[in-house]
Scaffold this motif. Structure first.
Motif, PDB file in Angstrom:
ATOM      1  N   MET A   1       0.849  -1.186   0.000  1.00 14.33           N
ATOM      2  CA  MET A   1       0.000   0.000   0.000  1.00 14.33           C
ATOM      3  C   MET A   1       0.889   1.241   0.000  1.00 14.33           C
ATOM      4  SD  MET A   1      -3.013   0.984   2.670  1.00 14.33           S
ATOM      5  CE  MET A   1      -3.805  -0.586   2.337  1.00 14.33           C
ATOM      6  N   ASN A   5      -2.149   6.265  -0.184  1.00 15.68           N
ATOM      7  CA  ASN A   5      -3.315   5.591   0.361  1.00 15.68           C
ATOM      8  C   ASN A   5      -3.362   5.628   1.880  1.00 15.68           C
ATOM      9  OD1 ASN A   5      -4.044   4.966  -2.199  1.00 15.68           O
ATOM     10  ND2 ASN A   5      -3.340   2.839  -2.120  1.00 15.68           N
ATOM     11  N   ARG A   6      -2.219   5.912   2.529  1.00 13.87           N
ATOM     12  CA  ARG A   6      -2.151   5.812   3.980  1.00 13.87           C
ATOM     13  C   ARG A   6      -2.160   7.170   4.675  1.00 13.87           C
ATOM     14  NH1 ARG A   6       0.139   0.911   5.670  1.00 13.87           N
ATOM     15  NH2 ARG A   6      -0.044   1.741   7.782  1.00 13.87           N
ATOM     16  N   CYS A 169      -7.528   5.093   3.963  1.00 15.79           N
ATOM     17  CA  CYS A 169      -7.186   4.701   2.595  1.00 15.79           C
ATOM     18  C   CYS A 169      -7.749   5.718   1.611  1.00 15.79           C
ATOM     19  CB  CYS A 169      -7.726   3.292   2.324  1.00 15.79           C
ATOM     20  SG  CYS A 169      -6.923   2.038   3.354  1.00 15.79           S
ATOM     21  N   ASP A 170      -7.874   5.321   0.356  1.00 14.97           N
ATOM     22  CA  ASP A 170      -8.349   6.247  -0.676  1.00 14.97           C
ATOM     23  C   ASP A 170      -9.751   6.769  -0.398  1.00 14.97           C
ATOM     24  OD1 ASP A 170      -6.141   6.363  -2.290  1.00 14.97           O
ATOM     25  OD2 ASP A 170      -6.697   4.608  -3.467  1.00 14.97           O
ATOM     26  N   THR A 188     -11.435   3.406   7.101  1.00 15.19           N
ATOM     27  CA  THR A 188     -10.010   3.334   7.412  1.00 15.19           C
ATOM     28  C   THR A 188      -9.406   2.071   6.796  1.00 15.19           C
ATOM     29  OG1 THR A 188     -10.483   2.212   9.522  1.00 15.19           O
ATOM     30  CG2 THR A 188     -10.266   4.620   9.567  1.00 15.19           C
ATOM     31  N   CYS A 189      -8.084   2.009   6.762  1.00 13.39           N
ATOM     32  CA  CYS A 189      -7.400   0.850   6.184  1.00 13.39           C
ATOM     33  C   CYS A 189      -7.612  -0.376   7.082  1.00 13.39           C
ATOM     34  CB  CYS A 189      -5.910   1.129   6.047  1.00 13.39           C
ATOM     35  SG  CYS A 189      -5.535   2.526   4.970  1.00 13.39           S
ATOM     36  N   HIS A 195      -6.348  -0.829  13.232  1.00 16.22           N
ATOM     37  CA  HIS A 195      -7.764  -0.964  12.868  1.00 16.22           C
ATOM     38  C   HIS A 195      -8.438  -2.006  13.740  1.00 16.22           C
ATOM     39  CE1 HIS A 195     -11.276  -2.309  10.541  1.00 16.22           C
ATOM     40  NE2 HIS A 195     -11.311  -1.078  10.074  1.00 16.22           N
TER      41      HIS A 195
END
Length: 308
Positions: A1, A5-6, A169-170, A188-189, A195
């Motif tokens: 990733m 994205n983060r 993320c995106d 969220t990722c 998470h």
């Protein structure tokens, strides 16, 4: 990733408005009307309690605080919602989202604890009527009115901290019209340790919070019913039950709505219908609470007549 994205987003988009609002002007007018109705009912009830010396008792002191929480909770949601509807932007900043989530949890959680404390007050009044004044002293009332704020603030701080520790993320579209903790956590990722930690902490905090308060209310009413059944006359039983009937109605409405929102199987969830129900819950309970205590309570009705 990749890093893109983060990274944390600068703002979020409320998908509820961007995708499904066909008549923003009509919704804006409806929300303004309901918000003004909430302010009018609750401020009037607070004014009646403050000005009528006969209502200067622990029960109405706690009711005064509940009305204040109703106003604060609605005010946390409505201004941002109205702005999004009228501006067409449908966005909220990163810090604004965290702040809104924090205050929603604070005011919503404080309401639940206050309803629990009001159950304790009614239990003390019916099960120990001769000792009621020595139980519900000024110190006890202050403790019962400040505890909800302290407990809810602690819970909100922990939940917001863990939710916003998770990288995003995106996707920055929140599938709601406010910053709900579950919906923010959803974008969220997922494949990071923070998470899973945030999911665990938020789930068990909410579960323990609602379970503890619900069981305390149930236990209080079990004691109340036992005390009422020991009263020899039918008239005495009705008089005793009437002192807690308004609070019982508030408990039923509050927990029925919360149960429908959070205690259904996953297959029963439909986000569009849930948003409608959250809107009804957001505007409905702050309107119903003062109405229940006004319509079914002779002392409050006398206070209204005296005020006007």
């Amino acid at each position: 990733m990749d890093k893109r994205n983060r990274t944390s987003p600068t703002e979020f988009i409320f998908q509820a408005f961007s995708n499904s609002t066909k008549f923003p002007g009509l919704l804006f007018t409806l929300f303004v009307f309901l918000y003004l109705l909430i302010l009018m009912w609750n401020f009037t009830l607070m004014l009646v309690i403050k000005t009528d010396s006969r209502l200067h008792t622990p029960m109405y002191f706690l009711l005064f605080n509940l009305s204040c929480m109703d106003i604060c909770n609605t005010t946390t949601l409505v201004p941002q919602t109205l702005y999004n509807l009228i501006s067409g932007r449908h966005t909220i900043s990163f810090l604004g989202c965290a702040a809104q989530m924090f205050f929603i949890i604070v005011f919503g959680g404080a309401q639940i604890v206050m309803i629990t404390n009001m159950a304790y007050d009614r239990c003390a009044a019916i099960t120990n009527p001769l000792r009621y004044n020595s139980i519900m002293t000024l110190k006890a009332c202050v403790i019962l009115s400040t505890t909800p704020w302290l407990v809810a603030s602690a819970m909100a701080t922990v939940m917001v901290y863990f939710v916003f520790q998770v990288p995003f993320c995106d996707n920055r579209e929140i599938n709601h019209f406010f910053c709900d903790a579950g919906q923010v956590l959803w974008i969220t990722c997922p494949n990071v340790p923070s998470h899973r930690t945030a999911e665990f902490v938020t789930f068990f905090m909410v579960l323990f919070f609602f379970a503890f308060n619900f069981l305390f209310v149930v236990a209080s009413y079990v004691l109340i019913i036992k005390a009422i059944m020991r009263i020899g006359t039918k008239q005495g039983q009705q008089k005793a039950f009437s002192t807690c009937s308004s609070h019982l109605n508030v408990v039923v409405v509050e927990y029925a709505c919360l149960g429908f929102l959070y205690l259904r199987p996953t297959s029963a969830y439909a986000i569009d219908k849930d948003r409608i129900f959250v809107i009804v819950f957001t505007f409905g309970t702050p309107i119903l609470n003062p109405l229940v205590y006004s319509v079914r309570n002779k002392a409050v009705k006398i206070g209204f007549k005296k005020l006007f």
